[in-house]
Design a protein around this motif. Structure first.
Motif, PDB file in Angstrom:
ATOM      1  N   LYS A 184       0.673 -49.898  42.626  1.00 31.55           N
ATOM      2  CA  LYS A 184      -0.134 -50.099  41.410  1.00 31.55           C
ATOM      3  C   LYS A 184      -0.370 -48.774  40.686  1.00 31.55           C
ATOM      4  O   LYS A 184      -1.487 -48.407  40.340  1.00 31.55           O
ATOM      5  N   VAL A 185       0.731 -48.041  40.461  1.00 32.01           N
ATOM      6  CA  VAL A 185       0.681 -46.738  39.806  1.00 32.01           C
ATOM      7  C   VAL A 185       1.533 -46.795  38.542  1.00 32.01           C
ATOM      8  O   VAL A 185       2.657 -47.292  38.561  1.00 32.01           O
ATOM      9  N   ILE A 186       0.974 -46.260  37.456  1.00 34.88           N
ATOM     10  CA  ILE A 186       1.708 -46.141  36.199  1.00 34.88           C
ATOM     11  C   ILE A 186       2.183 -44.703  36.085  1.00 34.88           C
ATOM     12  O   ILE A 186       1.418 -43.769  36.325  1.00 34.88           O
ATOM     13  N   GLY A 187       3.451 -44.534  35.703  1.00 30.19           N
ATOM     14  CA  GLY A 187       4.036 -43.214  35.520  1.00 30.19           C
ATOM     15  C   GLY A 187       4.566 -43.053  34.110  1.00 30.19           C
ATOM     16  O   GLY A 187       5.046 -44.014  33.501  1.00 30.19           O
ATOM     17  N   VAL A 188       4.468 -41.837  33.595  1.00 26.84           N
ATOM     18  CA  VAL A 188       4.959 -41.521  32.254  1.00 26.84           C
ATOM     19  C   VAL A 188       5.761 -40.228  32.360  1.00 26.84           C
ATOM     20  O   VAL A 188       5.317 -39.269  32.980  1.00 26.84           O
ATOM     21  N   THR A 189       6.933 -40.229  31.766  1.00 33.27           N
ATOM     22  CA  THR A 189       7.759 -39.026  31.767  1.00 33.27           C
ATOM     23  C   THR A 189       8.418 -38.855  30.407  1.00 33.27           C
ATOM     24  O   THR A 189       8.561 -39.820  29.650  1.00 33.27           O
ATOM     25  N   GLN A 190       8.802 -37.643  30.138  1.00 32.37           N
ATOM     26  CA  GLN A 190       9.460 -37.314  28.881  1.00 32.37           C
ATOM     27  C   GLN A 190      10.837 -37.994  28.828  1.00 32.37           C
ATOM     28  O   GLN A 190      11.586 -37.967  29.807  1.00 32.37           O
ATOM     29  N   ALA A 226     -12.358 -51.391  28.003  1.00 28.46           N
ATOM     30  CA  ALA A 226     -11.274 -50.510  28.422  1.00 28.46           C
ATOM     31  C   ALA A 226     -11.690 -49.684  29.641  1.00 28.46           C
ATOM     32  O   ALA A 226     -12.874 -49.412  29.845  1.00 28.46           O
ATOM     33  N   LYS A 227     -10.705 -49.306  30.443  1.00 33.08           N
ATOM     34  CA  LYS A 227     -10.950 -48.463  31.618  1.00 33.08           C
ATOM     35  C   LYS A 227     -10.256 -47.125  31.409  1.00 33.08           C
ATOM     36  O   LYS A 227      -9.118 -47.071  30.953  1.00 33.08           O
ATOM     37  N   LYS A 228     -10.970 -46.061  31.771  1.00 33.28           N
ATOM     38  CA  LYS A 228     -10.452 -44.705  31.601  1.00 33.28           C
ATOM     39  C   LYS A 228     -10.077 -44.139  32.965  1.00 33.28           C
ATOM     40  O   LYS A 228     -10.829 -44.263  33.922  1.00 33.28           O
ATOM     41  N   TYR A 229      -8.912 -43.496  33.030  1.00 33.67           N
ATOM     42  CA  TYR A 229      -8.394 -42.910  34.263  1.00 33.67           C
ATOM     43  C   TYR A 229      -8.094 -41.434  34.054  1.00 33.67           C
ATOM     44  O   TYR A 229      -7.642 -41.035  32.974  1.00 33.67           O
ATOM     45  N   VAL A 230      -8.311 -40.642  35.085  1.00 35.50           N
ATOM     46  CA  VAL A 230      -7.886 -39.250  35.064  1.00 35.50           C
ATOM     47  C   VAL A 230      -6.480 -39.227  35.653  1.00 35.50           C
ATOM     48  O   VAL A 230      -6.261 -39.689  36.778  1.00 35.50           O
ATOM     49  N   ALA A 231      -5.533 -38.711  34.892  1.00 37.01           N
ATOM     50  CA  ALA A 231      -4.140 -38.691  35.319  1.00 37.01           C
ATOM     51  C   ALA A 231      -3.828 -37.413  36.097  1.00 37.01           C
ATOM     52  O   ALA A 231      -4.499 -36.392  35.939  1.00 37.01           O
ATOM     53  N   ASN A 232      -2.809 -37.507  36.928  1.00 37.32           N
ATOM     54  CA  ASN A 232      -2.281 -36.366  37.678  1.00 37.32           C
ATOM     55  C   ASN A 232      -0.897 -36.057  37.153  1.00 37.32           C
ATOM     56  O   ASN A 232      -0.232 -36.924  36.578  1.00 37.32           O
ATOM     57  N   TYR A 233      -0.444 -34.824  37.399  1.00 38.80           N
ATOM     58  CA  TYR A 233       0.887 -34.439  36.954  1.00 38.80           C
ATOM     59  C   TYR A 233       1.675 -33.885  38.131  1.00 38.80           C
ATOM     60  O   TYR A 233       1.213 -32.984  38.827  1.00 38.80           O
ATOM     61  N   LYS A 239       7.214 -31.274  39.928  1.00 41.10           N
ATOM     62  CA  LYS A 239       8.587 -31.373  40.436  1.00 41.10           C
ATOM     63  C   LYS A 239       9.326 -32.545  39.801  1.00 41.10           C
ATOM     64  O   LYS A 239      10.470 -32.425  39.397  1.00 41.10           O
ATOM     65  N   MET A 240       8.652 -33.686  39.726  1.00 42.24           N
ATOM     66  CA  MET A 240       9.272 -34.871  39.137  1.00 42.24           C
ATOM     67  C   MET A 240       9.029 -34.966  37.632  1.00 42.24           C
ATOM     68  O   MET A 240       9.614 -35.815  36.960  1.00 42.24           O
ATOM     69  N   GLU A 241       8.126 -34.117  37.120  1.00 41.70           N
ATOM     70  CA  GLU A 241       7.748 -34.106  35.702  1.00 41.70           C
ATOM     71  C   GLU A 241       7.241 -35.473  35.248  1.00 41.70           C
ATOM     72  O   GLU A 241       7.672 -36.028  34.249  1.00 41.70           O
ATOM     73  N   ILE A 242       6.300 -36.005  36.044  1.00 43.95           N
ATOM     74  CA  ILE A 242       5.719 -37.313  35.758  1.00 43.95           C
ATOM     75  C   ILE A 242       4.201 -37.223  35.733  1.00 43.95           C
ATOM     76  O   ILE A 242       3.590 -36.656  36.632  1.00 43.95           O
ATOM     77  N   LEU A 243       3.602 -37.772  34.699  1.00 43.71           N
ATOM     78  CA  LEU A 243       2.164 -37.971  34.622  1.00 43.71           C
ATOM     79  C   LEU A 243       1.909 -39.345  35.231  1.00 43.71           C
ATOM     80  O   LEU A 243       2.588 -40.316  34.868  1.00 43.71           O
ATOM     81  N   TYR A 244       0.967 -39.448  36.167  1.00 41.69           N
ATOM     82  CA  TYR A 244       0.770 -40.725  36.842  1.00 41.69           C
ATOM     83  C   TYR A 244      -0.703 -40.945  37.182  1.00 41.69           C
ATOM     84  O   TYR A 244      -1.484 -39.999  37.256  1.00 41.69           O
ATOM     85  N   PHE A 245      -1.048 -42.207  37.401  1.00 32.87           N
ATOM     86  CA  PHE A 245      -2.394 -42.564  37.843  1.00 32.87           C
ATOM     87  C   PHE A 245      -2.361 -43.935  38.490  1.00 32.87           C
ATOM     88  O   PHE A 245      -1.542 -44.779  38.158  1.00 32.87           O
ATOM     89  N   SER A 246      -3.259 -44.123  39.441  1.00 37.44           N
ATOM     90  CA  SER A 246      -3.384 -45.398  40.144  1.00 37.44           C
ATOM     91  C   SER A 246      -4.325 -46.305  39.357  1.00 37.44           C
ATOM     92  O   SER A 246      -5.451 -45.935  39.060  1.00 37.44           O
TER      93      SER A 246
END
Length: 134
Positions: A49-55, A98-105, A108-115
């Protein structure tokens, strides 16, 4: 000692991602961690249940989303209501309000992600309410 200070880091705040019923929204700090890309790819790990964002680098047949040029008032909004409906169904979470999350980066994988199941901002708010009512 060698340091690489980002003098805007504290002023820009934590990298927040907000999920509402209709969109994912990213603040300027989250965009900056990604390198303020013109396009991004969005991914979802349904097991964790993790969303990831990458360039987006133009090397994928996956749908990309216009990103940095959409910034308005320090936020970038990506409309994806069908995904959020599915996310709500998979997790049992409501995103109204709405729910607000603090993302991690992950550099190495160049991905911003959060659970999605771990909204630290929501937990902070619950603790503050408990302290105020005591």
């Amino acid at each position: 000692m060698n340091y690489n200070f980002d003098w805007n880091y504290i002023a820009s705040g934590a990298p927040y991602v907000t999920i509402s019923n209709y969109a994912l929204s990213f603040n300027a700090a989250a965009s900056s961690l990604l390198g303020n890309p013109e396009k991004v790819l969005l991914g979802f790990d349904s097991t964790q249940k993790v969303i990831g964002v990458t360039q987006y680098r133009g090397d994928s047949a996956t749908k990309s989303f216009i990103f940095y040029s959409r910034m308005k008032n320090g936020w970038i909004r990506i409309g994806c209501k069908d995904f959020i409906r599915q996310l709500s169904s998979l997790t049992g979470l409501s995103f109204n309000p709405a729910k607000k999350y603090v993302a991690n980066y992950d550099s190495k994988m160049e991905i911003l992600y959060f659970s999605v199941t771990n909204s630290s901002v929501e937990k902070e708010n619950e603790l503050l309410q408990k302290c105020e009512s005591s």
